[in-house]
Scaffold this motif. Structure first.
Motif, PDB file in Angstrom:
ATOM      1  N   SER A  21       0.825  -1.212   0.000  1.00 32.36           N
ATOM      2  CA  SER A  21       0.000   0.000   0.000  1.00 32.36           C
ATOM      3  C   SER A  21       0.858   1.260   0.000  1.00 32.36           C
ATOM      4  N   VAL A  47      -6.400  -0.544 -12.349  1.00 30.71           N
ATOM      5  CA  VAL A  47      -5.497   0.285 -11.561  1.00 30.71           C
ATOM      6  C   VAL A  47      -5.638   1.742 -11.972  1.00 30.71           C
ATOM      7  N   THR A  48      -5.579   2.632 -10.980  1.00 26.97           N
ATOM      8  CA  THR A  48      -5.471   4.069 -11.249  1.00 26.97           C
ATOM      9  C   THR A  48      -4.149   4.538 -10.656  1.00 26.97           C
ATOM     10  N   TRP A  73       3.987   1.819 -10.845  1.00 24.18           N
ATOM     11  CA  TRP A  73       3.263   3.001 -10.391  1.00 24.18           C
ATOM     12  C   TRP A  73       3.820   4.260 -11.022  1.00 24.18           C
ATOM     13  N   SER A  80      -1.060   9.324  -5.091  1.00 25.51           N
ATOM     14  CA  SER A  80      -1.961   8.250  -4.671  1.00 25.51           C
ATOM     15  C   SER A  80      -2.514   7.512  -5.878  1.00 25.51           C
ATOM     16  N   SER A  82      -4.832   3.444  -6.794  1.00 26.45           N
ATOM     17  CA  SER A  82      -5.650   2.378  -6.225  1.00 26.45           C
ATOM     18  C   SER A  82      -5.645   1.163  -7.144  1.00 26.45           C
ATOM     19  N   ALA A  84      -8.354  -1.756  -7.953  1.00 25.00           N
ATOM     20  CA  ALA A  84      -9.742  -2.191  -7.784  1.00 25.00           C
ATOM     21  C   ALA A  84      -9.895  -3.603  -8.342  1.00 25.00           C
ATOM     22  N   THR A  93     -11.031  -2.815  -2.996  1.00 28.57           N
ATOM     23  CA  THR A  93     -10.054  -1.844  -3.509  1.00 28.57           C
ATOM     24  C   THR A  93      -8.938  -1.656  -2.487  1.00 28.57           C
ATOM     25  N   ILE A  94      -7.717  -1.599  -2.977  1.00 25.80           N
ATOM     26  CA  ILE A  94      -6.565  -1.254  -2.143  1.00 25.80           C
ATOM     27  C   ILE A  94      -6.137   0.162  -2.495  1.00 25.80           C
ATOM     28  N   ALA A  95      -6.129   1.053  -1.501  1.00 26.57           N
ATOM     29  CA  ALA A  95      -5.616   2.409  -1.701  1.00 26.57           C
ATOM     30  C   ALA A  95      -4.091   2.382  -1.581  1.00 26.57           C
ATOM     31  N   VAL A  96      -3.424   3.102  -2.468  1.00 24.06           N
ATOM     32  CA  VAL A  96      -1.964   3.059  -2.538  1.00 24.06           C
ATOM     33  C   VAL A  96      -1.391   4.473  -2.451  1.00 24.06           C
ATOM     34  N   ASN A  97      -0.387   4.653  -1.601  1.00 26.49           N
ATOM     35  CA  ASN A  97       0.378   5.898  -1.540  1.00 26.49           C
ATOM     36  C   ASN A  97       1.607   5.741  -2.429  1.00 26.49           C
TER      37      ASN A  97
END
Length: 201
Positions: A21, A47-48, A73, A80, A82, A84, A93-97
């Motif tokens: 994450s 992915v976003t 990434w 940021s 994500s 999905a 969904t995993i939120a990613v920094n």
């Protein structure tokens, strides 16, 4: 490149998605998808803020089971993203920094190139705060000195963001600032300042 990241997983209705994450921009990471699948199960991953390596786009799957994806990434400056996951067992969904590479800063051009005589005290070397280098930030600064712009040594006690002078210089000297993010151990260097001392006057 050393990458330190926080990894997590999301569970739901027999579905398990795991992967980091906290990521570094430009690096590739793997995310796994598992569940109690049967012959009619489907998995789609979108992915976003990144690109799926194997599909070359933002989404993959949708017909059949997709057990993992590899994501690179975005390095364009976004912080940021994500992942999905849509499956026949449910969605999550995993939120990613997204941590950008560490930038140690660029010294002000007016002070980074000074011409002095042996009686003149240099102006303070000014450098903006560092950026990037991890999802959690704790910067430590160390100024370094060189007389040939090749061999560098730490300046004792010079650990502030800026480097003030209270004495004239006797010879041409070069300075740079080292920045360390003590959380991720990422480090980087500023540009080099040249303080030219004219000893012929």
């Amino acid at each position: 490149m050393l990458v330190l990241c926080a990894c997590g997983s999301v569970k739901g209705q027999g579905l398990l998605v795991s992967g980091p994450s906290c990521v570094s921009a430009g690096a590739t990471y793997m995310y796994t998808v598992s569940g109690h699948w049967d012959s009619s199960s489907t998995v789609k991953v979108c992915v976003t803020g990144g690109t799926l390596i194997d599909s070359g786009g933002a989404c993959a799957g949708g017909s059949g089971i997709l057990s993992f994806v590899r994501v690179v990434w975005d390095s364009s400056g976004i912080t940021s993203g994500s992942l999905a996951v849509t499956t026949s067992l449910g969605d999550t969904t995993i939120a990613v920094n997204i941590a950008q590479p560490l930038s140690s800063g660029v010294m002000d051009s007016l002070t980074a190139n000074q011409t002095l005589d042996t009686a003149t005290t240099p102006a303070t070397l000014t450098c903006p705060s560092a950026t990037g280098g991890g999802c959690s930030i704790a910067y430590q600064y160390q100024w370094q000195l060189s007389y040939d712009n090749v061999i560098w040594q730490n300046l004792s006690g010079a650990t502030s963001a800026q480097l003030p002078f209270s004495w004239p210089l006797s010879q041409t000297s070069y300075y740079r600032r080292v920045t360390i993010n003590t959380v991720s151990n990422a480090f980087g260097y500023s540009n080099v300042a040249m303080l030219f001392v004219n000893t012929t006057q």
